[in-house]
Design a protein around this motif. Structure first.
Motif, PDB file in Angstrom:
ATOM      1  N   VAL A 256      -6.119   4.875   6.162  1.00 42.51           N
ATOM      2  CA  VAL A 256      -6.444   4.853   4.735  1.00 42.51           C
ATOM      3  C   VAL A 256      -7.344   3.657   4.436  1.00 42.51           C
ATOM      4  N   ARG A 257      -7.104   2.536   5.095  1.00 39.35           N
ATOM      5  CA  ARG A 257      -7.967   1.374   4.909  1.00 39.35           C
ATOM      6  C   ARG A 257      -9.392   1.692   5.360  1.00 39.35           C
ATOM      7  N   GLU A 258      -9.524   2.431   6.437  1.00 37.61           N
ATOM      8  CA  GLU A 258     -10.851   2.798   6.923  1.00 37.61           C
ATOM      9  C   GLU A 258     -11.580   3.669   5.903  1.00 37.61           C
TER      10      GLU A 258
ATOM     11  N   PRO B  42      -4.179   7.060  -2.133  1.00 34.44           N
ATOM     12  CA  PRO B  42      -2.760   7.248  -1.806  1.00 34.44           C
ATOM     13  C   PRO B  42      -2.523   7.116  -0.304  1.00 34.44           C
ATOM     14  N   VAL B  43      -1.354   6.627   0.040  1.00 40.34           N
ATOM     15  CA  VAL B  43      -0.937   6.562   1.444  1.00 40.34           C
ATOM     16  C   VAL B  43       0.131   7.629   1.642  1.00 40.34           C
ATOM     17  N   PRO B  44      -0.096   8.597   2.536  1.00 43.75           N
ATOM     18  CA  PRO B  44       0.887   9.666   2.740  1.00 43.75           C
ATOM     19  C   PRO B  44       2.256   9.097   3.092  1.00 43.75           C
ATOM     20  N   GLU B  45       3.293   9.697   2.545  1.00 46.62           N
ATOM     21  CA  GLU B  45       4.645   9.220   2.806  1.00 46.62           C
ATOM     22  C   GLU B  45       4.921   9.223   4.307  1.00 46.62           C
ATOM     23  N   GLY B  46       5.338   8.070   4.794  1.00 43.88           N
ATOM     24  CA  GLY B  46       5.617   7.938   6.217  1.00 43.88           C
ATOM     25  C   GLY B  46       4.373   7.788   7.069  1.00 43.88           C
ATOM     26  N   GLY B  47       3.182   7.764   6.432  1.00 40.54           N
ATOM     27  CA  GLY B  47       1.935   7.691   7.184  1.00 40.54           C
ATOM     28  C   GLY B  47       1.510   6.266   7.500  1.00 40.54           C
ATOM     29  N   GLU B  48       0.495   6.163   8.330  1.00 37.55           N
ATOM     30  CA  GLU B  48      -0.054   4.871   8.694  1.00 37.55           C
ATOM     31  C   GLU B  48      -1.044   4.414   7.621  1.00 37.55           C
TER      32      GLU B  48
ATOM     33  N   ALA C 277       0.832  -1.207   0.000  1.00 41.60           N
ATOM     34  CA  ALA C 277       0.000   0.000   0.000  1.00 41.60           C
ATOM     35  C   ALA C 277       0.866   1.257   0.000  1.00 41.60           C
ATOM     36  N   ARG C 278       1.964   1.215   0.733  1.00 40.03           N
ATOM     37  CA  ARG C 278       2.854   2.387   0.765  1.00 40.03           C
ATOM     38  C   ARG C 278       3.565   2.576  -0.586  1.00 40.03           C
ATOM     39  N   ARG C 279       3.905   1.473  -1.240  1.00 39.33           N
ATOM     40  CA  ARG C 279       4.620   1.578  -2.516  1.00 39.33           C
ATOM     41  C   ARG C 279       3.701   1.971  -3.668  1.00 39.33           C
ATOM     42  N   TYR C 280       2.523   1.388  -3.699  1.00 37.62           N
ATOM     43  CA  TYR C 280       1.677   1.514  -4.895  1.00 37.62           C
ATOM     44  C   TYR C 280       0.354   2.240  -4.663  1.00 37.62           C
ATOM     45  N   GLY C 281       0.104   2.662  -3.426  1.00 39.56           N
ATOM     46  CA  GLY C 281      -1.228   3.142  -3.072  1.00 39.56           C
ATOM     47  C   GLY C 281      -2.078   1.970  -2.614  1.00 39.56           C
ATOM     48  N   LEU C 282      -3.062   2.263  -1.788  1.00 38.38           N
ATOM     49  CA  LEU C 282      -3.924   1.205  -1.272  1.00 38.38           C
ATOM     50  C   LEU C 282      -4.975   0.853  -2.318  1.00 38.38           C
ATOM     51  N   HIS C 283      -4.914  -0.371  -2.812  1.00 38.46           N
ATOM     52  CA  HIS C 283      -5.901  -0.874  -3.774  1.00 38.46           C
ATOM     53  C   HIS C 283      -6.894  -1.745  -3.003  1.00 38.46           C
ATOM     54  N   ALA C 284      -8.052  -1.199  -2.701  1.00 37.81           N
ATOM     55  CA  ALA C 284      -9.067  -1.924  -1.932  1.00 37.81           C
ATOM     56  C   ALA C 284     -10.178  -2.377  -2.871  1.00 37.81           C
TER      57      ALA C 284
END
Length: 559
Positions: free
Chosen positions: A537-539, A527-533, A432-439
């Motif tokens: 984002v899953r929520e 997107p997952v913010p750089e360095g973020g949890e 998710a951090r590398r490619y964005g969260l694909h849900a």
């Protein structure tokens, strides 16, 4: 009624099965016109999934007459190419499967085709692998209804490359079936080859040699396994033993093949509750990985500990993890990875990052295995419905989905992660951090009347929604028109505008090819913010998917 009565009487005269004859005679004696119309008003269509349907008398059911006609049509199409073709036949443990396989062998042999048949039930990937690996078979037949309800059975046809048939072969075989006369007038042969358990060895050698796990596996990841009353157990355990894994614990209540599938509502690991017994055993044993196959062992489900309980990974999540796992263990810029238009878009991003080739196909492994072009070496293919084909440097081991090979790869990945102090859930966060969260998520609507699906698709084509899940519909693709290098298919794709969350979304709607269902495939990419949890984002993604589910369900008006 009179027309159906006449058709039923003609059927009785040629049906070799006392059970279906008795069923039909009872309907005739009762004057049950509705039941006769249901059985004789149409016939099971032979298509790219072969045949699949409810057991019973009449051309709209799976029975010995239907199977013998299919075998005669297949023989006619094979003989059109000249020579003396050879066909390998496998079967699962469903009601009627062995008889259908033997009827197929008898009809093929009687027509002048050489036939071989497994002595005992086998997983579907074993049949597909044998046809591919030996190079002497013109076709293969697998008698199975995979994960369908207990009342169903099916008939799947492979061509000489070990992959399922695609157009125009399906139409050609179907036309040949239409030309078959009475089955009691077909010449029946005998003396076909019977292959014992040693015939499975080449498959075991192939999947155990993929090398997608450490040479010394160890016992860091105890595994619980269930075959869901199917035929996968023995082959699964032998494959894990050959690969050096400790023996997984098997769910005793679901270990033996049982065509009635007594512990599950549907024998499909995707269905709620199907893996409950496996999860309970895993909690009792302290397991770190749960693996389930469907009854013919071509699908693979994975669950892992999470938050004091268990979490079943989606097919897209397992697909993304296995793709990178395979790519780390193989080399070459000619490698190809493939998924379908309804699966997550994550695989395309993974392929770009690893510098390998990527292709999308229509839904189903028959299309996945035809993707790519000259010079491509497919090392991984998957579809979101828990289907995976994994490979090594020589390419994929099976030209179809393979739930046992995929299980070995998933276990190997879990072991490698554990030795780095990580879990499969940690690896999902890394992606998710590398490619964005694909849900991704699905809305699946089962119907009793197939015309409801036809009407819903027509309504959606005529009046596509302007908005779904609070996002404007930017583009609407009618997949029945083809395009983007894909053949036409009955499906609709909606591309949605970016929302305030900065992400994108997509909805694909299509009828199931094997069950009376309308399926909607939803994807949100955030997107997952750089360095973020990743958790917050899953929520957000889960909320976005729920909004899409509510809207598409309302638009379709089905329950």
């Amino acid at each position: 009624m009179s027309d159906y009565r006449k058709a039923a009487e003609e059927w009785l005269a040629q049906d070799p099965d006392p059970e279906t004859r008795a069923e039909l005679r009872a309907l005739l004696d009762a004057g049950d016109g509705a039941a006769l119309a249901d059985r004789f008003g149409a016939r099971l269509e032979f298509g790219t999934a072969g045949l699949r349907g409810e057991l019973g008398a009449g051309p709209a059911r799976m029975n010995r007459v239907t199977v013998m006609r299919a075998a005669a049509g297949l023989a006619a199409r094979l003989l059109r190419d000249g020579g003396t073709p050879k066909v390998m036949i496998g079967f699962d443990a469903r009601h009627g499967s062995r008889q259908f396989a033997e009827d197929t062998a008898a009809v093929l042999t009687g027509a002048g085709v050489q036939a071989g048949i497994f002595a005992d039930p086998v997983p579907t990937p074993v049949l597909a692998h044998r046809v591919k690996a030996f190079g002497e078979y013109a076709a293969g037949v697998m008698v199975t209804a995979s994960h369908n309800p207990p009342r169903d059975n099916g008939y799947k046809v492979y061509w000489g490359d070990g992959s399922q048939i695609v157009p125009p072969l399906d139409a050609e075989i179907s036309a040949a079936i239409d030309a078959v006369g009475r089955v009691d007038e077909l010449p029946l042969g005998a003396g076909w080859e019977v292959h014992d358990a040693s015939a499975v060895d080449l498959y075991l050698e192939s999947v155990a040699g993929l090398g997608l796990w450490p040479g010394d596996v160890g016992d860091e990841v105890p595994i619980v396994y269930t075959p869901l009353h199917g035929v996968g157990r023995d082959t699964f355990l032998h494959a894990f033993e050959r690969a050096g894994f400790p023996a997984p614990a098997v769910v005793a209540e679901q270990a033996e093949p049982d065509p009635d599938f007594p512990t599950v509502a549907f024998p499909n690991p995707e269905e709620p509750g199907a893996m409950d017994l496996a999860l309970a055993l895993a909690a009792e044993r302290g397991a770190r990985l749960v693996i389930a196959n469907d009854p013919d062992a071509d699908r693979c489900a994975v669950a892992v500990p999470a938050g004091g309980g268990w979490r079943a990974l989606t097919g897209d999540e397992v697909g993304g993890l296995l793709a990178e796992h395979v790519l780390r263990h193989t080399a070459g810029d000619d490698r190809l990875v493939v998924t379908t238009i309804v699966s997550s878009s994550l695989l395309g991003a993974v392929a770009r990052a690893h510098g390998v080739r990527f292709a999308e196909s229509l839904t189903g492994f028959k299309w996945i295995m035809k993707a790519g072009g000259p010079g491509d070496r497919m090392v991984f293919g998957y579809e979101e419905a828990l289907g995976y084909s994994v490979g090594g440097d020589e390419g994929v081991a099976v030209n179809d989905k393979d739930g046992i090979g995929a299980a070995l790869a998933a276990a190997g990945l879990a072991v490698e992660a554990a030795r780095e102090g990580r879990t499969l859930l940690d690896l999902l966060d890394d992606q998710a951090r590398r490619y964005g969260l694909h849900a991704t998520a699905q809305v699946s609507m089962r119907v009793a009347d197939l015309s409801l699906i036809t009407e819903a698709m027509a309504r959606l084509r005529a009046e596509p929604p302007a908005e779904l899940g609070g996002r404007a519909v930017e583009a609407f693709d009618d997949l029945a028109k083809g395009g983007a290098g894909l053949p036409p298919t009955d499906g609709l794709r909606f591309r949605l505008a970016a929302g305030a969350d900065g992400g994108s979304a997509r909805v694909v709607v299509r009828p199931s090819g094997t069950e009376p269902k309308l399926k909607c495939y939803l994807e949100v990419v955030l997107p997952v913010p750089e360095g973020g949890e990743v958790a917050p984002v899953r929520e957000k993604a889960a909320e976005a998917l729920e909004a899409l589910k509510a809207d598409i369900s309302g638009v379709l008006g089905l329950s």
